[in-house]
Design a protein around this motif. Structure first.
Motif, PDB file in Angstrom:
ATOM      1  N   ILE A 137       0.842  -1.197   0.000  1.00 43.47           N
ATOM      2  CA  ILE A 137       0.000   0.000   0.000  1.00 43.47           C
ATOM      3  C   ILE A 137       0.876   1.245   0.000  1.00 43.47           C
ATOM      4  N   ILE A 138       0.527   2.193  -0.864  1.00 45.16           N
ATOM      5  CA  ILE A 138       1.178   3.496  -0.922  1.00 45.16           C
ATOM      6  C   ILE A 138       0.174   4.528  -0.406  1.00 45.16           C
ATOM      7  N   THR A 139       0.525   5.245   0.641  1.00 43.18           N
ATOM      8  CA  THR A 139      -0.390   6.274   1.118  1.00 43.18           C
ATOM      9  C   THR A 139      -0.330   7.482   0.184  1.00 43.18           C
ATOM     10  N   GLY A 140      -1.470   8.154   0.063  1.00 42.13           N
ATOM     11  CA  GLY A 140      -1.569   9.320  -0.816  1.00 42.13           C
ATOM     12  C   GLY A 140      -2.161   9.013  -2.162  1.00 42.13           C
ATOM     13  N   LEU A 141      -2.085   7.760  -2.622  1.00 40.98           N
ATOM     14  CA  LEU A 141      -2.672   7.418  -3.920  1.00 40.98           C
ATOM     15  C   LEU A 141      -4.186   7.611  -3.852  1.00 40.98           C
ATOM     16  N   ALA A 165      -5.030   6.300   0.091  1.00 38.54           N
ATOM     17  CA  ALA A 165      -4.140   5.141   0.014  1.00 38.54           C
ATOM     18  C   ALA A 165      -4.565   4.277  -1.166  1.00 38.54           C
ATOM     19  N   GLY A 166      -3.596   3.624  -1.787  1.00 37.78           N
ATOM     20  CA  GLY A 166      -3.886   2.748  -2.917  1.00 37.78           C
ATOM     21  C   GLY A 166      -2.902   1.602  -2.971  1.00 37.78           C
ATOM     22  N   HIS A 167      -3.162   0.657  -3.859  1.00 38.77           N
ATOM     23  CA  HIS A 167      -2.358  -0.554  -3.962  1.00 38.77           C
ATOM     24  C   HIS A 167      -1.261  -0.396  -5.013  1.00 38.77           C
ATOM     25  N   SER A 168      -0.064  -0.776  -4.636  1.00 36.01           N
ATOM     26  CA  SER A 168       1.081  -0.707  -5.536  1.00 36.01           C
ATOM     27  C   SER A 168       0.926  -1.657  -6.717  1.00 36.01           C
ATOM     28  N   ARG A 207      -2.898  15.343   6.577  1.00 34.75           N
ATOM     29  CA  ARG A 207      -2.940  15.302   5.122  1.00 34.75           C
ATOM     30  C   ARG A 207      -1.544  15.233   4.521  1.00 34.75           C
ATOM     31  N   GLN A 208      -0.610  16.035   5.036  1.00 31.38           N
ATOM     32  CA  GLN A 208       0.729  16.070   4.455  1.00 31.38           C
ATOM     33  C   GLN A 208       1.435  14.729   4.616  1.00 31.38           C
ATOM     34  N   ALA A 209       1.293  14.110   5.793  1.00 31.49           N
ATOM     35  CA  ALA A 209       1.942  12.822   6.023  1.00 31.49           C
ATOM     36  C   ALA A 209       1.364  11.744   5.110  1.00 31.49           C
ATOM     37  N   LEU A 210       0.076  11.773   4.899  1.00 32.42           N
ATOM     38  CA  LEU A 210      -0.544  10.761   4.055  1.00 32.42           C
ATOM     39  C   LEU A 210      -0.110  10.898   2.598  1.00 32.42           C
ATOM     40  N   THR A 211       0.036  12.123   2.128  1.00 31.12           N
ATOM     41  CA  THR A 211       0.379  12.334   0.721  1.00 31.12           C
ATOM     42  C   THR A 211       1.881  12.346   0.470  1.00 31.12           C
ATOM     43  N   ARG A 212       2.672  12.197   1.528  1.00 35.86           N
ATOM     44  CA  ARG A 212       4.133  12.099   1.352  1.00 35.86           C
ATOM     45  C   ARG A 212       4.617  10.796   1.980  1.00 35.86           C
ATOM     46  N   ASP A 213       4.272   9.705   1.298  1.00 34.02           N
ATOM     47  CA  ASP A 213       4.715   8.388   1.738  1.00 34.02           C
ATOM     48  C   ASP A 213       6.235   8.307   1.586  1.00 34.02           C
ATOM     49  N   PRO A 214       6.977   7.968   2.662  1.00 36.01           N
ATOM     50  CA  PRO A 214       8.447   7.915   2.537  1.00 36.01           C
ATOM     51  C   PRO A 214       8.931   6.860   1.555  1.00 36.01           C
ATOM     52  N   TYR A 215       8.083   5.887   1.239  1.00 36.80           N
ATOM     53  CA  TYR A 215       8.496   4.837   0.315  1.00 36.80           C
ATOM     54  C   TYR A 215       7.921   5.046  -1.083  1.00 36.80           C
ATOM     55  N   TYR A 216       7.540   6.286  -1.349  1.00 32.10           N
ATOM     56  CA  TYR A 216       7.037   6.667  -2.670  1.00 32.10           C
ATOM     57  C   TYR A 216       7.606   8.043  -2.960  1.00 32.10           C
ATOM     58  N   PRO A 222       7.929  11.867  -4.541  1.00 32.43           N
ATOM     59  CA  PRO A 222       7.033  12.963  -4.916  1.00 32.43           C
ATOM     60  C   PRO A 222       6.996  13.265  -6.402  1.00 32.43           C
ATOM     61  N   SER A 223       7.921  12.718  -7.178  1.00 31.56           N
ATOM     62  CA  SER A 223       7.882  12.909  -8.628  1.00 31.56           C
ATOM     63  C   SER A 223       7.079  11.819  -9.339  1.00 31.56           C
ATOM     64  N   LEU A 224       6.475  10.928  -8.564  1.00 31.86           N
ATOM     65  CA  LEU A 224       5.583   9.914  -9.133  1.00 31.86           C
ATOM     66  C   LEU A 224       4.139  10.329  -8.888  1.00 31.86           C
ATOM     67  N   THR A 225       3.248   9.873  -9.753  1.00 38.69           N
ATOM     68  CA  THR A 225       1.866  10.332  -9.716  1.00 38.69           C
ATOM     69  C   THR A 225       1.104   9.817  -8.497  1.00 38.69           C
ATOM     70  N   LEU A 226       0.166  10.626  -8.027  1.00 38.64           N
ATOM     71  CA  LEU A 226      -0.793  10.199  -7.017  1.00 38.64           C
ATOM     72  C   LEU A 226      -2.143   9.874  -7.647  1.00 38.64           C
ATOM     73  N   ASP A 227      -2.220  10.018  -8.959  1.00 41.27           N
ATOM     74  CA  ASP A 227      -3.489   9.814  -9.662  1.00 41.27           C
ATOM     75  C   ASP A 227      -3.781   8.340  -9.939  1.00 41.27           C
ATOM     76  N   ARG A 228      -2.732   7.533 -10.073  1.00 39.71           N
ATOM     77  CA  ARG A 228      -2.916   6.135 -10.426  1.00 39.71           C
ATOM     78  C   ARG A 228      -1.976   5.284  -9.577  1.00 39.71           C
ATOM     79  N   GLU A 229      -2.127   3.960  -9.713  1.00 38.47           N
ATOM     80  CA  GLU A 229      -1.375   3.023  -8.880  1.00 38.47           C
ATOM     81  C   GLU A 229      -0.278   2.304  -9.658  1.00 38.47           C
ATOM     82  N   ASP A 230       0.249   2.959 -10.716  1.00 37.24           N
ATOM     83  CA  ASP A 230       1.179   2.282 -11.612  1.00 37.24           C
ATOM     84  C   ASP A 230       2.604   2.835 -11.583  1.00 37.24           C
TER      85      ASP A 230
END
Length: 614
Positions: free
Chosen positions: A461-465, A469-472, A580-589, A591-599
């Protein structure tokens, strides 16, 4: 076609969520970024704007107060064009506080290497380019020779055929001043001729030790304190081919995690050509042998017991950790009717599972079908499935409360939360989960779940997607490596799904189980984030594989007002607890990758790269 329509629907739903939660401005900016990514060119997309670079040059003029960074490069028969571009990239740095240390092991047939360096030294005129001729003893020894010349507080490593971004040194220096880090690394991009036309970016997570154990995701640009480099003995010739991977393991095992900083900026451009590992390890077949030795030595130094073997793809590796003793695993399965699904689940567990020390607790919740209760009679009391019991939970459906109730019946050292609509694929699945969850500092481990059509349902799971949260790698075909091998390596994650989650019983109890205010959604995300907040790690493995017979089309019923309101309330609760900030800044994801999709696709909003804060 159905999948495309589903993604369009998900995207529109996400746009409405952003509009509701953040307002029209952020929603329009994300929509514009989405359009730019598809309609406009990608030239120089990772480079800061000219005005930003000029501002850096003015701020860094003279270099006062900036830690000196010594870039160490071993040269060997370097093509003139490649070397010239490397030298020009140093000369064009926005910070003047750099030093370039070149150890040249070229053979006598390549005198032009030394001549090019001499020209660059004259052009620099400030003594910042140091050069020495060395006997060719391999890349590690040659890199160590370059480091011996260095006088900088920090060393940075570069290959002789690559290029530094113009803001590389300045950005590292500012990160040092801001954090005091002993080890830093950045994102990178691949290119063939010009860094203004990059092929693809490698956008990395913050420090992820399990991921690093499986592959050298750090690579370039890496920088570290000079004294630390020499304390660990520099690079080891015995690991030539994976010398940087070996070095990073030895450096990071001496540091606390807050001393290791990831800079989410593309500071390094890695040239793709026939002899480079950027194009694949097939060019250097000895890399795997060296990497496995580096990992095995790391295990020995850190007191871990395990066997290193090749991973699922070239340049990835796996450690089979030893499990101490034979701990009992209690498998908790909430269930209501659907006896056929439950039997498929139980049959796969009992027929395939190699780890035999387990018990099963089926948690019955308000079934109404007579055949369900007849089935319960058949599987308990020493019936079809030994060590299986049924516990009856009388309350309304609440996933968290049901599992918490089931936990009171469990005797195991580990609890496995498992949906009744999953089916085991590989016999070693429970062993693989256990070998990770039993490691020091790890609270829990999640599995790879596939839809019945062999596409990925869950790879962490990646938070912020999607805003929360969404599935990797969701919907990706089975058998792929994923983004930077992230669907094929054991790794650190912020959360994993409770559809298959193995957790230490002691951790479950210390966290007081699942939060029963999350009746349906986000209970697993909340549970994992609370575990991480308490100092535990969450791990995911691709080596535990199950089918999840959940429908691909399943989602929130927008026509059911009560369900919609409950889901919105659980979204709010998650946001209120973690921010909100912590959820949308997952340390294992990244910030230059999209939050719009899970790909793991690149974000359309790269302002963080083009207009960095400093």
């Amino acid at each position: 076609m159905k999948l495309k329509l589903k993604r369009i629907k998900e995207l529109l739903g996400y746009a409405l969520t952003v509009l509701r939660d953040e307002g029209p401005g952020p929603m329009l900016r994300r929509a514009a970024g989405f359009a730019r990514r598809r309609l406009l060119g990608k030239r120089a997309r990772y480079l800061p704007k000219k005005a930003v670079l000029e501002a850096q040059r003015q701020a860094a003029a003279g270099g006062e107060g900036l830690p000196l960074v010594s870039v160490c490069v071993p040269l060997y028969n370097t093509p003139q064009q490649y070397l010239r571009q490397l030298l020009e990239s140093l000369a064009g740095q926005t910070s003047p506080a750099w030093q370039l240390c070149l150890a040249d092991a070229s053979d006598p047939g390549h005198p032009e290497v030394g001549r090019l360096v001499e020209e660059a030294q004259k052009a620099d005129g400030r003594g910042r380019i140091l050069y020495t001729r060395v006997e060719n003893k391999g890349i590690s020894a040659n890199t160590n020779a370059a480091a011996q010349m260095a006088t900088g507080e920090y060393l940075a490593l570069a290959d002789h055929d690559d290029v530094l971004a113009p803001h590389a040194v300045y950005t590292v220096q500012q990160a040092v001043l801001d954090t005091g880090a002993a080890f830093l690394y950045s994102d990178e991009a691949l290119f063939t001729k010009s860094i203004r036309r990059p092929m693809v970016g490698h956008f990395k997570p913050d420090f992820a030790p399990e991921y690093l154990l499986c592959c050298n995701y750090i690579c370039h640009l890496s920088a570290f304190r000079r004294e630390l480099f020499f304390e660990v003995g520099g690079e080891r010739t015995v690991c030539d081919g994976s010398q940087d991977h070996d070095l990073f393991l030895r450096l990071t095992e001496r540091l606390e995690e807050d001393q290791i900083v990831h800079i989410p900026q593309v500071l390094y451009y890695w040239r793709v050509h026939g002899g480079s590992t950027s194009g694949g390890v097939e060019a250097k077949p000895y890399v795997a042998k060296a990497a496995k030795k580096a990992i095995a030595d790391h295990l020995e130094r850190t007191g871990q017991r395990g066997t290193v073997r090749d991973g699922l793809f070239p340049s990835t590796y796996k450690v089979d950790f030893e499990i101490e003793g034979e701990p009992l695993v209690s498998i908790l399965i909430p269930s209501k009717d659907h006896a056929g699904d439950l039997d498929k689940c139980l049959r796969s567990i009992y027929e395939k599972t190699e780890w035999r020390n387990f018990e099963v607790i089926v948690i019955e919740n308000n079934s109404t079908e007579a055949e369900t209760f007849a089935y319960y009679e058949a599987i308990t009391g020493g019936g079809r499935y030994p060590r299986c019991q049924v516990a009856r939970y009388q309350g309304p459906f609440n996933f968290s409360a049901i599992n918490n109730f089931g936990r009171t019946y469990a005797k195991g050292d580990y609890l496995l939360l498992l949906n009744n609509d999953v089916e085991v694929i590989n016999g070693g699945w429970l062993t693989e989960l256990l070998m990770q969850a039993s490691r020091p500092g790890v609270a829990m481990c999640g599995a790879m779940l596939y839809y019945p059509d062999d596409t990925i349902q869950h790879a962490g799971i990646i938070t912020g997607l999607g805003g929360y949260a969404g599935h990797s790698h969701k919907y990706k075909p089975r058998g792929g490596s994923g983004y930077m091998f992230r669907a094929a390596t054991v790794q650190d994650l912020s959360a994993v799904t409770a559809a298959c989650l193995l957790v230490r019983a002691e951790v479950y109890d210390k966290l007081e189980g699942l939060d029963e205010d999350f009746t349906v959604a986000f209970n697993d995300v909340d549970f994992c984030l609370r575990a991480r907040r308490a100092g535990w790690r969450v791990v995911w493995t691709p080596y535990a594989q199950l089918y999840h017979h959940e429908s691909k089309s399943r989602g929130i019923d927008e026509r059911d007002k009560a369900k919609k309101e409950r889901f919105s309330g659980e979204q709010r609760r998650l946001t209120e607890r973690f921010g909100r900030q912590a959820l949308t800044r997952d340390p294992y994801y990244n910030p230059s990758l999209t939050l719009d999709r899970e790909d793991f696709s690149e974000s359309g909003d790269l302002r963080g790269l083009q207009r960095p804060q400093r």
